[in-house]
Structures are given as structure tokens and as C-alpha cells.
Motif scaffolding. Structure first.
Motif, PDB file in Angstrom:
ATOM      1  N   GLU A   3      37.969  34.261  39.380  1.00  0.00           N
ATOM      2  CA  GLU A   3      38.681  33.283  40.089  1.00  0.00           C
ATOM      3  C   GLU A   3      39.394  34.297  41.345  1.00  0.00           C
ATOM      4  O   GLU A   3      39.746  35.421  41.128  1.00  0.00           O
ATOM      5  N   LEU A   4      39.436  33.778  42.609  1.00  0.00           N
ATOM      6  CA  LEU A   4      39.906  34.574  43.749  1.00  0.00           C
ATOM      7  C   LEU A   4      41.289  33.778  44.460  1.00  0.00           C
ATOM      8  O   LEU A   4      41.270  32.630  44.513  1.00  0.00           O
ATOM      9  N   LYS A   5      41.873  34.955  45.109  1.00  0.00           N
ATOM     10  CA  LYS A   5      43.033  34.291  45.839  1.00  0.00           C
ATOM     11  C   LYS A   5      43.006  35.054  47.001  1.00  0.00           C
ATOM     12  O   LYS A   5      42.875  36.366  47.111  1.00  0.00           O
ATOM     13  N   LEU A   6      43.381  34.410  48.178  1.00  0.00           N
ATOM     14  CA  LEU A   6      43.771  35.023  49.411  1.00  0.00           C
ATOM     15  C   LEU A   6      45.106  34.929  49.808  1.00  0.00           C
ATOM     16  O   LEU A   6      45.405  33.934  50.108  1.00  0.00           O
ATOM     17  N   ASP A   7      45.595  35.975  49.864  1.00  0.00           N
ATOM     18  CA  ASP A   7      47.171  36.109  50.105  1.00  0.00           C
ATOM     19  C   ASP A   7      47.250  36.686  51.430  1.00  0.00           C
ATOM     20  O   ASP A   7      46.976  37.734  51.792  1.00  0.00           O
ATOM     21  N   ASN A  44      45.386  40.787  40.140  1.00  0.00           N
ATOM     22  CA  ASN A  44      45.538  41.459  41.458  1.00  0.00           C
ATOM     23  C   ASN A  44      44.803  42.666  41.668  1.00  0.00           C
ATOM     24  O   ASN A  44      45.317  43.283  42.198  1.00  0.00           O
ATOM     25  N   GLN A  45      43.563  42.553  41.146  1.00  0.00           N
ATOM     26  CA  GLN A  45      42.610  43.547  41.679  1.00  0.00           C
ATOM     27  C   GLN A  45      42.273  43.367  43.041  1.00  0.00           C
ATOM     28  O   GLN A  45      41.480  42.183  43.233  1.00  0.00           O
ATOM     29  N   ILE A  46      42.694  44.344  43.758  1.00  0.00           N
ATOM     30  CA  ILE A  46      41.972  44.175  45.296  1.00  0.00           C
ATOM     31  C   ILE A  46      40.430  44.437  45.597  1.00  0.00           C
ATOM     32  O   ILE A  46      39.997  45.284  45.076  1.00  0.00           O
ATOM     33  N   ILE A  47      39.993  43.370  46.173  1.00  0.00           N
ATOM     34  CA  ILE A  47      38.693  42.971  46.485  1.00  0.00           C
ATOM     35  C   ILE A  47      38.118  43.498  47.914  1.00  0.00           C
ATOM     36  O   ILE A  47      37.342  43.983  48.277  1.00  0.00           O
ATOM     37  N   GLY A  48      39.100  42.961  48.792  1.00  0.00           N
ATOM     38  CA  GLY A  48      38.906  43.027  50.262  1.00  0.00           C
ATOM     39  C   GLY A  48      40.030  42.520  50.880  1.00  0.00           C
ATOM     40  O   GLY A  48      40.963  42.159  50.560  1.00  0.00           O
ATOM     41  N   TYR A  49      39.602  42.538  52.385  1.00  0.00           N
ATOM     42  CA  TYR A  49      40.827  42.262  53.251  1.00  0.00           C
ATOM     43  C   TYR A  49      39.904  41.727  54.485  1.00  0.00           C
ATOM     44  O   TYR A  49      38.947  41.734  54.525  1.00  0.00           O
TER      45      TYR A  49
END
Length: 147
Positions: A3-7, A44-49
Motif C-alpha cells: 500500500e502506497l501513499k504520495l505525500d 514510511n519507507q521511501i520508494i521514489g519522488y
């Protein structure tokens, strides 16, 4: 898949180093009109930008898209692009410039366009007027990707 979140995030060393490590332009990221996002999982493991730049009231530039090396080739790029595009204003034309990912973006609904088909507001962005090489492929979103 996670599950992902874009903040939304502000320009920071974290963002700058992530983009620079991928060879993406960073000279203009602190200028007005740009919004940046961090893709992370629920832990909160960063996957990308990613980022968007409002060039005019009806045209935006998708920019600064990068998936960190440990997460590449797992479908996260598609999800990052789709989630970022949902952050663009409804009715806006979405453009991007790429030197090496045209085929990836074609699968997401983008098509290459000639510079004569691109609004002046997009061509005038720092990305297209100097930071990206003239050989970069300019693409326009022709169909919205599934989220």
C-alpha cells in the motif's frame, strides 16, 4: 504490492540527493510553481519522488520522477506516475521531457509530440528551455493511466 501513499514534500537535501543520484536536473527545484511528492509505503519507507510544475492555467509539466534503485522494475514507476497525475488540475494538459524513458511513458498514455505542438508556457520552463538537452523527447498525456 505494498500500500502506497504520495505525500507533498518541500525541497530538501533528501529530495535533491534522490534526484541528483538519478541524473535528474535539480538547478530549478526551489523556484516557484513546483510541487514535489514522496512515494512511500505505510511504514514510511521511501520508494521514489516526483514533481509537477504549473506552466500555465491549463498546462503542467510532470517532472523529477525517480524510483529508488532497490524498488525499480517492480511496478512502482507506473503507480508513482498515475498518483502524481491525479495531483494535476482537472482539464490541464500534462507534458514531460525524457531522455531515456519514452517507452515507459508511452505505456502510461503519453505520446511524443513535436515542439511545434507544445504550448509556449511549457517550452519556456527551465526544464525545456535549458536544463534538458534539446534531444529530449517531449511527450503529452493522451489518456489518463489507471490508478
Amino acid at each position: 504490492m505494498r500500500e502506497l501513499k504520495l505525500d507533498p514534500i518541500s525541497v530538501s537535501d533528501e529530495l535533491t540527493s534522490g534526484l541528483a543520484a538519478a541524473g535528474l536536473p535539480i538547478d530549478d527545484i526551489g523556484e516557484p510553481g513546483r510541487s514535489f511528492f514522496r512515494l512511500a509505503d505505510t511504514e514510511n519507507q521511501i520508494i521514489g519522488y516526483s514533481g509537477i510544475e504549473a506552466a500555465s492555467h491549463d498546462a503542467v509539466l510532470l517532472r523529477s520522477m525517480v524510483i529508488l534503485p532497490a524498488f525499480r522494475s517492480q511496478g512502482y514507476g507506473r503507480r508513482l506516475a498515475a498518483m502524481t497525475i491525479t495531483r494535476t488540475p482537472n482539464g490541464s494538459a500534462v507534458y514531460l521531457a525524457t531522455t531515456n524513458a519514452a517507452r515507459f511513458f508511452e505505456h502510461l498514455g503519453f505520446a511524443a509530440v513535436g515542439r511545434d505542438q507544445v504550448p509556449q508556457a511549457i517550452l519556456s520552463t527551465r526544464q525545456l528551455s535549458g536544463l534538458c538537452p534539446a534531444s529530449a523527447t517531449i511527450m503529452k498525456l493522451t489518456r489518463r493511466p489507471a490508478t
